[in-house]
Design an enzyme around this catalytic site. Structure first.
Site, PDB file in Angstrom:
ATOM      1  N   SER A  13      16.182  11.477  52.028  1.00  0.00           N
ATOM      2  CA  SER A  13      17.471  11.774  52.659  1.00  0.00           C
ATOM      3  C   SER A  13      17.330  13.043  53.503  1.00  0.00           C
ATOM      4  O   SER A  13      16.253  13.644  53.555  1.00  0.00           O
ATOM      5  CB  SER A  13      18.555  11.935  51.593  1.00  0.00           C
ATOM      6  OG  SER A  13      18.196  12.972  50.726  1.00  0.00           O
ATOM      7  N   LEU A  15      17.283  13.370  56.728  1.00  0.00           N
ATOM      8  CA  LEU A  15      16.461  13.250  57.937  1.00  0.00           C
ATOM      9  C   LEU A  15      17.296  13.468  59.201  1.00  0.00           C
ATOM     10  O   LEU A  15      16.750  13.569  60.289  1.00  0.00           O
ATOM     11  CB  LEU A  15      15.805  11.865  58.005  1.00  0.00           C
ATOM     12  CG  LEU A  15      14.637  11.621  57.049  1.00  0.00           C
ATOM     13  CD1 LEU A  15      14.095  10.208  57.239  1.00  0.00           C
ATOM     14  CD2 LEU A  15      13.526  12.637  57.271  1.00  0.00           C
ATOM     15  N   LYS A  17      20.418  11.535  59.908  1.00  0.00           N
ATOM     16  CA  LYS A  17      21.035  10.284  60.413  1.00  0.00           C
ATOM     17  C   LYS A  17      22.300  10.585  61.194  1.00  0.00           C
ATOM     18  O   LYS A  17      22.558   9.991  62.239  1.00  0.00           O
ATOM     19  CB  LYS A  17      21.402   9.356  59.247  1.00  0.00           C
ATOM     20  CG  LYS A  17      20.250   8.573  58.695  1.00  0.00           C
ATOM     21  CD  LYS A  17      20.731   7.452  57.803  1.00  0.00           C
ATOM     22  CE  LYS A  17      21.559   7.939  56.637  1.00  0.00           C
ATOM     23  NZ  LYS A  17      20.834   8.698  55.623  1.00  0.00           N
ATOM     24  N   THR A 188       1.813   6.317  57.340  1.00  0.00           N
ATOM     25  CA  THR A 188       2.859   5.337  57.680  1.00  0.00           C
ATOM     26  C   THR A 188       3.325   4.536  56.458  1.00  0.00           C
ATOM     27  O   THR A 188       4.310   3.812  56.529  1.00  0.00           O
ATOM     28  CB  THR A 188       2.363   4.320  58.732  1.00  0.00           C
ATOM     29  OG1 THR A 188       1.274   3.596  58.167  1.00  0.00           O
ATOM     30  CG2 THR A 188       1.927   5.003  60.011  1.00  0.00           C
ATOM     31  N   CYS A 381      41.897  30.676  57.371  1.00  0.00           N
ATOM     32  CA  CYS A 381      42.573  30.149  56.185  1.00  0.00           C
ATOM     33  C   CYS A 381      42.492  31.139  55.018  1.00  0.00           C
ATOM     34  O   CYS A 381      43.223  32.119  55.022  1.00  0.00           O
ATOM     35  CB  CYS A 381      42.012  28.772  55.823  1.00  0.00           C
ATOM     36  SG  CYS A 381      43.184  27.809  54.876  1.00  0.00           S
ATOM     37  N   ARG A 462      46.842  25.027  50.422  1.00  0.00           N
ATOM     38  CA  ARG A 462      48.063  24.896  49.615  1.00  0.00           C
ATOM     39  C   ARG A 462      48.937  26.150  49.707  1.00  0.00           C
ATOM     40  O   ARG A 462      50.117  26.103  49.424  1.00  0.00           O
ATOM     41  CB  ARG A 462      47.703  24.730  48.129  1.00  0.00           C
ATOM     42  CG  ARG A 462      46.952  23.461  47.815  1.00  0.00           C
ATOM     43  CD  ARG A 462      46.763  23.298  46.302  1.00  0.00           C
ATOM     44  NE  ARG A 462      45.671  22.383  46.038  1.00  0.00           N
ATOM     45  CZ  ARG A 462      45.774  21.061  46.096  1.00  0.00           C
ATOM     46  NH1 ARG A 462      46.927  20.507  46.387  1.00  0.00           N
ATOM     47  NH2 ARG A 462      44.724  20.296  45.861  1.00  0.00           N
ATOM     48  N   HIS A 507      42.064  25.870  60.683  1.00  0.00           N
ATOM     49  CA  HIS A 507      40.598  25.849  60.819  1.00  0.00           C
ATOM     50  C   HIS A 507      40.193  25.509  62.250  1.00  0.00           C
ATOM     51  O   HIS A 507      39.874  24.352  62.550  1.00  0.00           O
ATOM     52  CB  HIS A 507      40.004  24.815  59.859  1.00  0.00           C
ATOM     53  CG  HIS A 507      40.129  25.196  58.420  1.00  0.00           C
ATOM     54  ND1 HIS A 507      39.217  25.999  57.779  1.00  0.00           N
ATOM     55  CD2 HIS A 507      41.086  24.909  57.503  1.00  0.00           C
ATOM     56  CE1 HIS A 507      39.585  26.187  56.532  1.00  0.00           C
ATOM     57  NE2 HIS A 507      40.730  25.525  56.331  1.00  0.00           N
ATOM     58  N   GLU A 509      37.519  26.024  63.692  1.00  0.00           N
ATOM     59  CA  GLU A 509      36.101  25.626  63.802  1.00  0.00           C
ATOM     60  C   GLU A 509      35.925  24.107  63.948  1.00  0.00           C
ATOM     61  O   GLU A 509      34.951  23.640  64.517  1.00  0.00           O
ATOM     62  CB  GLU A 509      35.297  26.151  62.599  1.00  0.00           C
ATOM     63  CG  GLU A 509      35.589  25.525  61.229  1.00  0.00           C
ATOM     64  CD  GLU A 509      36.727  26.208  60.470  1.00  0.00           C
ATOM     65  OE1 GLU A 509      37.571  26.873  61.100  1.00  0.00           O
ATOM     66  OE2 GLU A 509      36.780  26.033  59.223  1.00  0.00           O
TER      67      GLU A 509
HETATM   68  N1  GLN Z   1      42.590  28.313  48.778  1.00  0.00           N
HETATM   69  C1  GLN Z   1      43.483  28.528  49.868  1.00  0.00           C
HETATM   70  C2  GLN Z   1      44.630  27.528  49.865  1.00  0.00           C
HETATM   71  O1  GLN Z   1      44.551  26.506  49.253  1.00  0.00           O
HETATM   72  C3  GLN Z   1      42.765  28.500  51.203  1.00  0.00           C
HETATM   73  C4  GLN Z   1      42.218  27.166  51.564  1.00  0.00           C
HETATM   74  C5  GLN Z   1      41.216  27.222  52.681  1.00  0.00           C
HETATM   75  O2  GLN Z   1      40.683  28.275  53.007  1.00  0.00           O
HETATM   76  N2  GLN Z   1      40.906  26.088  53.278  1.00  0.00           N
HETATM   77  O3  GLN Z   1      45.627  27.759  50.506  1.00  0.00           O
END
Ligand code: GLN
Length: 532
Positions: A13, A15, A17, A188, A381, A462, A507, A509
């Site tokens: 695993s 590699l 994919k 191979t 977050c 949350r 997030h 990112e």
């Molecule tokens: N633990 C935090 C929450 O639930 C932050 C969650 C996170 O950083 N994705 O709100």
């Protein structure tokens, strides 16, 4: 008619994919084709949302709030394909669906079996991406051929190929050709065995992508072709001498993989050099300057726990013609040794998302260090929660302020549970998830980055900023530069008296691409370049 490509893996695993599937997607888009990508994971968890980052790496979140495998992040970074809840299935989710239907009486009393019920369910999942807007669906089968868990998936893709006709389907197998130093030879045999197993499952691969340390000689390719029953021109070498994953598509194009795929699927070729991608790579490979960002997290030791963050930092570098060095710091080390020892000299500090109490005080200390030393700061977050707690304790004088996630009895719960989360007891898909609108305030760092008043970002949490403390924070120098569109929840905070201190509840990112870096990462890296 939608064509289908199935990507399987053999020998070992990891590699790549996912990266290869994403690269193939990019190559096909480059020929004007509309593609979709999806991944099947053979584990029994319903999704990776409840798995530890040590087990699984990052959990990638889609716009529609699915908690998915990190390979979907590669799909989105390499292509324009939309990923959503129809793009990641597991053995667990497939069985969950079949068993629910059985309980609802949908199978009319039949005996439920792996074939046909489980395999039919898998084929239905493949068909979810098949429509008139899609030319090619690329489905990646996680794990490796030979795993017990993979068998129903292989059987399903075999049947699928049979049903839609061999001219409409392509099986691409990624394999490893190990180099034995003592014998000075590439071997191979593992690939022969892997492909043998695939053929036992009724699948004859059309193309082999061979991961290797050394170039494959003509005789090795001949041998692979003969024993694996794959045309010689369809044996693609993928040597691992490369400094960036973004080079993979070019490696594949050099060997004509795109044209082989088009020919085999009877699709039209469109001359269109990978110019945008090549230009991006050129900037990436020839940076004009350098910066160093400290990432203070709790899963630093795991290579892919912060996959999208590391990629987004790199993208921020591309947009500033800068090489981004990453200083990865375990937050517990800051707790042990103090912030100065680990953070001195860095040009920016990033605190990623996360869950649970371990290492929290180290992250809070890192946020204090960034604020007091005017170092650019980006909190994501949980990173925003840490910045909030830090500010409450050290600037607002609320000494025992905390998030109720870490201290249920804190006298100053500056971060607390979302109202809608209070009665939820089950785990898995129960957080505030997916894309939501955020109103950005003019005259703020955030607005300088986005140049927009309304943006959409993905969530997975949350807890949130407690509005009870808003006035106090504002009076002490916090700008609330992003709010939900109803104005109810805080989405972005920043510091007034600081060159660049931004913390976000979402997030960003997940939405950054090498060819389209996320504005906040672009701004963060830009600010870090001004630190001397
Ligand atoms: N633990 C935090 C929450 O639930 C932050 C969650 C996170 O950083 N994705 O709100």
């Amino acid at each position: 008619m939608t064509k289908h490509i199935f990507v399987t893996g053999g020998v070992v695993s990891s590699l790549g994919k996912g990266l290869n599937a994403a690269s193939i997607g990019l190559l096909l888009e480059n020929h004007g084709l509309r593609i979709r990508l999806q991944k099947f994971d053979p584990y029994v968890n319903v999704d990776p949302g409840t798995m530890s980052p040590y087990e699984h790496g990052e959990v990638y979140v889609t716009d529609d709030g699915a908690e998915t495998d990190l390979d979907l992040g590669h799909y989105e970074r390499f292509t324009h394909a939309i990923t959503n809840k129809d793009c990641n299935f597991t053995t667990g989710s497939i069985y969950h669906s079949v068993i629910s239907k059985e309980r609802e009486g949908k199978y009319l009393g039949k005996t439920i079996q792996v074939i046909p019920h489980i395999t039919n369910e898998i084929k239905d999942c493949i068909r979810k991406l098949t429509n008139s807007d899609t030319d090619v669906v690329i489905s990646e089968i996680g794990g490796i051929v030979g795993d017990i868990e993979s068998q129903p998936f292989l059987e399903a893709i075999r049947q699928f190929g049979q049903e839609i006709g061999r001219e409409n389907v392509l099986y691409i197998h990624l394999t490893l050709i190990p180099y034995l130093r003592a014998a000075d030879e590439l071997k191979t045999k593992p690939t022969q065995h892997g492909v043998g197993m695939l053929r036992q499952a009724g699948i004859a691969p059309d193309i082999l992508i061979c991961r290797t340390e050394k170039s494959l000689s003509a005789s090795i390719k001949e041998k692979l072709s003969l024993f694996c029953n794959v045309e010689r021109e369809s044996i693609i070498e993928e040597k691992d001498v490369r400094s960036s994953i973004y080079e993979i598509p070019l490696l594949l194009v050099e060997q004509g993989l795109d044209e082989i795929i088009l020919k085999k699927l009877h699709l039209k070729k469109k001359e269109n050099p990978l110019s945008e991608w090549t230009k991006m790579l050129d900037t990436l490979m020839n940076p004009e300057r350098e910066t160093e960002i400290a990432i203070v997290g709790k899963y630093i030791g795991h290579k892919s726990a912060y996959e999208s963050i590391y990629e987004a930092l790199l993208h921020g570098g591309i947009s500033n013609s800068a090489k981004v060095l990453k200083r990865r710091i375990e937050s517990e080390d800051i707790e042990k040794d103090g912030a100065d020892k680990h953070l001195q000299g860095c040009k920016g500090i990033l605190i990623p998302g996360g869950f649970g109490e371990r290492g929290i005080e180290g992250k809070i200390a890192a946020a204090t260090y960034a604020r007091e030393n005017s170092i650019p700061f980006l909190g994501l977050c949980l990173g925003m929660h840490c910045a909030t707690i830090e500010f409450a304790r050290n600037v607002c004088g609320l000494k025992d302020a905390n998030s109720t996630e870490f201290d249920a009895n804190t006298p100053d719960p500056v971060i607390c549970l979302l109202e809608e989360q209070k009665n939820i007891e089950t785990k898995g898909g129960t957080m505030r998830l997916g894309s939501q609108a955020c109103k950005v305030k003019r005259n703020s760092i955030a607005y300088d980055c986005y140049h927009k008043e309304l943006v959409y970002e993905r969530h997975r949490h949350r807890y949130e900023f407690n509005n009870k403390y808003k006035d106090k924070f504002a009076s002490k120098g916090i700008t609330f530069s992003g709010l939900t569109s109803d104005g109810e929840l805080v989405e972005i905070i920043e510091l007034k008296d600081h060159p660049w201190f931004v913390a976000v509840q979402f997030h960003p990112e997940f939405k950054s691409k090498p060819t389209n870096p996320h504005p906040l990462f672009k701004g963060f890296i830009r600010a870090s370049l001004d630190v001397h």
